[in-house]
Design a protein around this motif. Sequence first.
Motif, PDB file in Angstrom:
ATOM      1  N   PRO A 155     -38.204   1.991  14.159  1.00  0.00           N
ATOM      2  CA  PRO A 155     -37.308   2.617  13.182  1.00  0.00           C
ATOM      3  C   PRO A 155     -36.351   3.668  13.741  1.00  0.00           C
ATOM      4  CG  PRO A 155     -39.465   3.626  13.072  1.00  0.00           C
ATOM      5  CD  PRO A 155     -39.547   2.557  14.131  1.00  0.00           C
ATOM      6  N   LYS A 156     -36.651   4.214  14.910  1.00  0.00           N
ATOM      7  CA  LYS A 156     -35.853   5.307  15.490  1.00  0.00           C
ATOM      8  C   LYS A 156     -35.783   6.507  14.544  1.00  0.00           C
ATOM      9  CE  LYS A 156     -33.053   2.177  18.317  1.00  0.00           C
ATOM     10  NZ  LYS A 156     -31.710   1.698  18.675  1.00  0.00           N
ATOM     11  N   ARG A 157     -36.841   6.712  13.804  1.00  0.00           N
ATOM     12  CA  ARG A 157     -36.987   7.882  12.924  1.00  0.00           C
ATOM     13  C   ARG A 157     -38.480   8.196  12.845  1.00  0.00           C
ATOM     14  NH1 ARG A 157     -39.799   6.434   8.944  1.00  0.00           N
ATOM     15  NH2 ARG A 157     -39.668   4.385   7.979  1.00  0.00           N
ATOM     16  N   SER A 158     -38.812   9.349  12.285  1.00  0.00           N
ATOM     17  CA  SER A 158     -40.216   9.771  12.144  1.00  0.00           C
ATOM     18  C   SER A 158     -40.959   9.713  13.472  1.00  0.00           C
ATOM     19  CB  SER A 158     -40.943   8.903  11.096  1.00  0.00           C
ATOM     20  OG  SER A 158     -40.339   9.008   9.837  1.00  0.00           O
ATOM     21  N   LEU A 159     -40.257  10.013  14.550  1.00  0.00           N
ATOM     22  CA  LEU A 159     -40.874   9.935  15.869  1.00  0.00           C
ATOM     23  C   LEU A 159     -41.731  11.156  16.173  1.00  0.00           C
ATOM     24  CD1 LEU A 159     -37.937   8.394  17.927  1.00  0.00           C
ATOM     25  CD2 LEU A 159     -39.736   7.258  16.608  1.00  0.00           C
ATOM     26  N   ASP A 160     -41.748  12.118  15.244  1.00  0.00           N
ATOM     27  CA  ASP A 160     -42.628  13.275  15.410  1.00  0.00           C
ATOM     28  C   ASP A 160     -44.060  12.942  15.010  1.00  0.00           C
ATOM     29  OD1 ASP A 160     -41.620  12.975  12.785  1.00  0.00           O
ATOM     30  OD2 ASP A 160     -42.163  15.035  12.262  1.00  0.00           O
ATOM     31  N   ILE A 161     -44.265  11.754  14.407  1.00  0.00           N
ATOM     32  CA  ILE A 161     -45.603  11.326  14.020  1.00  0.00           C
ATOM     33  C   ILE A 161     -45.842   9.904  14.532  1.00  0.00           C
ATOM     34  CG2 ILE A 161     -45.815  12.809  11.998  1.00  0.00           C
ATOM     35  CD1 ILE A 161     -44.863  10.523  10.260  1.00  0.00           C
ATOM     36  N   GLY A 162     -47.110   9.509  14.612  1.00  0.00           N
ATOM     37  CA  GLY A 162     -47.443   8.159  15.039  1.00  0.00           C
ATOM     38  C   GLY A 162     -47.389   7.190  13.878  1.00  0.00           C
ATOM     39  N   VAL A 163     -47.689   5.922  14.172  1.00  0.00           N
ATOM     40  CA  VAL A 163     -47.561   4.878  13.158  1.00  0.00           C
ATOM     41  C   VAL A 163     -48.595   5.034  12.042  1.00  0.00           C
ATOM     42  CG1 VAL A 163     -49.105   3.159  14.222  1.00  0.00           C
ATOM     43  CG2 VAL A 163     -47.119   2.408  12.883  1.00  0.00           C
ATOM     44  N   VAL A 164     -49.717   5.696  12.324  1.00  0.00           N
ATOM     45  CA  VAL A 164     -50.716   5.905  11.273  1.00  0.00           C
ATOM     46  C   VAL A 164     -50.160   6.796  10.177  1.00  0.00           C
ATOM     47  CG1 VAL A 164     -52.977   6.887  10.738  1.00  0.00           C
ATOM     48  CG2 VAL A 164     -52.680   5.514  12.811  1.00  0.00           C
ATOM     49  N   LEU A 165     -49.541   7.903  10.561  1.00  0.00           N
ATOM     50  CA  LEU A 165     -48.964   8.825   9.575  1.00  0.00           C
ATOM     51  C   LEU A 165     -47.626   8.329   9.049  1.00  0.00           C
ATOM     52  CD1 LEU A 165     -49.894  12.159  11.312  1.00  0.00           C
ATOM     53  CD2 LEU A 165     -50.677  11.439   9.056  1.00  0.00           C
ATOM     54  N   ASP A 166     -46.973   7.458   9.811  1.00  0.00           N
ATOM     55  CA  ASP A 166     -45.669   6.935   9.397  1.00  0.00           C
ATOM     56  C   ASP A 166     -45.814   5.762   8.426  1.00  0.00           C
ATOM     57  OD1 ASP A 166     -42.976   6.328   9.209  1.00  0.00           O
ATOM     58  OD2 ASP A 166     -42.865   5.374  11.177  1.00  0.00           O
ATOM     59  N   LEU A 167     -46.629   4.771   8.792  1.00  0.00           N
ATOM     60  CA  LEU A 167     -46.738   3.538   8.011  1.00  0.00           C
ATOM     61  C   LEU A 167     -48.125   3.290   7.421  1.00  0.00           C
ATOM     62  CD1 LEU A 167     -44.687   1.013  10.203  1.00  0.00           C
ATOM     63  CD2 LEU A 167     -43.892   2.382   8.261  1.00  0.00           C
ATOM     64  N   MET A 168     -49.163   3.386   8.253  1.00  0.00           N
ATOM     65  CA  MET A 168     -50.489   3.033   7.768  1.00  0.00           C
ATOM     66  C   MET A 168     -50.935   3.880   6.588  1.00  0.00           C
ATOM     67  SD  MET A 168     -54.188   2.896   9.739  1.00  0.00           S
ATOM     68  CE  MET A 168     -53.762   1.617  10.910  1.00  0.00           C
ATOM     69  N   ILE A 169     -50.455   5.103   6.506  1.00  0.00           N
ATOM     70  CA  ILE A 169     -50.884   6.009   5.440  1.00  0.00           C
ATOM     71  C   ILE A 169     -50.586   5.437   4.055  1.00  0.00           C
ATOM     72  CG2 ILE A 169     -48.732   7.365   5.400  1.00  0.00           C
ATOM     73  CD1 ILE A 169     -50.532   9.862   5.020  1.00  0.00           C
ATOM     74  N   HIS A 170     -49.546   4.596   3.937  1.00  0.00           N
ATOM     75  CA  HIS A 170     -49.278   3.928   2.661  1.00  0.00           C
ATOM     76  C   HIS A 170     -50.490   3.123   2.218  1.00  0.00           C
ATOM     77  CE1 HIS A 170     -45.041   4.752   1.969  1.00  0.00           C
ATOM     78  NE2 HIS A 170     -44.743   4.419   3.206  1.00  0.00           N
ATOM     79  N   ASP A 171     -51.014   2.306   3.137  1.00  0.00           N
ATOM     80  CA  ASP A 171     -52.143   1.445   2.793  1.00  0.00           C
ATOM     81  C   ASP A 171     -53.437   2.226   2.658  1.00  0.00           C
ATOM     82  OD1 ASP A 171     -50.815  -1.207   2.797  1.00  0.00           O
ATOM     83  OD2 ASP A 171     -50.384  -0.670   4.861  1.00  0.00           O
ATOM     84  N   LEU A 172     -53.594   3.286   3.437  1.00  0.00           N
ATOM     85  CA  LEU A 172     -54.775   4.129   3.292  1.00  0.00           C
ATOM     86  C   LEU A 172     -54.821   4.739   1.894  1.00  0.00           C
ATOM     87  CD1 LEU A 172     -54.765   5.959   6.755  1.00  0.00           C
ATOM     88  CD2 LEU A 172     -56.212   4.040   6.059  1.00  0.00           C
ATOM     89  N   GLU A 173     -53.680   5.214   1.408  1.00  0.00           N
ATOM     90  CA  GLU A 173     -53.657   5.817   0.070  1.00  0.00           C
ATOM     91  C   GLU A 173     -53.950   4.773  -0.999  1.00  0.00           C
ATOM     92  OE1 GLU A 173     -52.746   7.392  -3.658  1.00  0.00           O
ATOM     93  OE2 GLU A 173     -51.582   5.729  -2.817  1.00  0.00           O
TER      94      GLU A 173
END
Length: 315
Positions: A155-173
């Motif tokens: 994505p070239k954005r949200s690079l201050d966090i990893g993919v868990v906090l960027d994307l996986m957190i949607h599914d975790l919630e």
Amino acid sequence: MTTSPPPLARLAVVGVGSIGQNHARVVAELENAELSGIYDADPDRAREIANAFGARTFSSLDEVMAASDGVSVAVPTAYHREVGETLLRAGKHVLVEKPIANSLEEARALVDLANEKRLTLQVGHIERFNPVLQELEAHLDHPRFIEAHRLSPFPKRSLDIGVVLDLMIHDLEIILHLVRSKVASIDAVGVPVLTKREDIANARLRFENGCVANITASRISPEKLRKIRVFQENAYLSLDYQEQTGHIFRREGLEISREEVAVEKDEPLKRELRSFAESVATGTQPKVSGHQGMAALELALEVTRLIEAQTATAS
């Protein structure tokens, strides 16, 4: 006697990067909100987006707060607490993009402040507003196994966090919302590829009620994919968030029947911001509260910790 509609919620957008610009677009289109204006640390960017949607620009958070009832906060995660606290202390309702904050301590500070001020604190877990999820919940009985995949190109954005906090957190919630049981154990693995943090990750969750969830997230995939499958005793549901389509497979004797799920397609972001505007105007509880956002963050941080520990051991 006719009942007058509730007043329009005056909503501002703070931070108009790749995500925030869409917030501005949607708020400008909502029938139950008025886009009061836009603020960004980059004044030129703020003017560009404001001009695109016929809105005014603000030169400070003080101006934002003077002209708004609620604020959509889409700044980098590192500034969520700082901006959120400033707005809440001024008596403004807040929608903050996910993850709610950088740390559990910061998230708890926002949740406690919102409770103290009796203000709405909504967290931008957008998939909770996807029409396909509503259909899943309508057919949900007792989930035994859940499998979720969320893949995207870099994505070239949200690079201050990893993919868990960027994307996986949607599914975790979402999984926490569907299972409604405490997590008993977690196995996790992740690999950094293009950044210093994990860019692809997998987590396997075991819940106290016996449900197991397997979640994969990647931000280095050549394609976009957002799917979830939920297995129950006599059926399983296969849903595509991206296409907003789904199927139910049921056991009938020794055969499996396949039924298409009827989904009324709509833009999840529009539903999310419409819901926030309603909470601001009427005081109704948000669908994804600060407390729920904090629970998702706590789980995501633990998955991240396990990945970092595994990476350190491997090196």
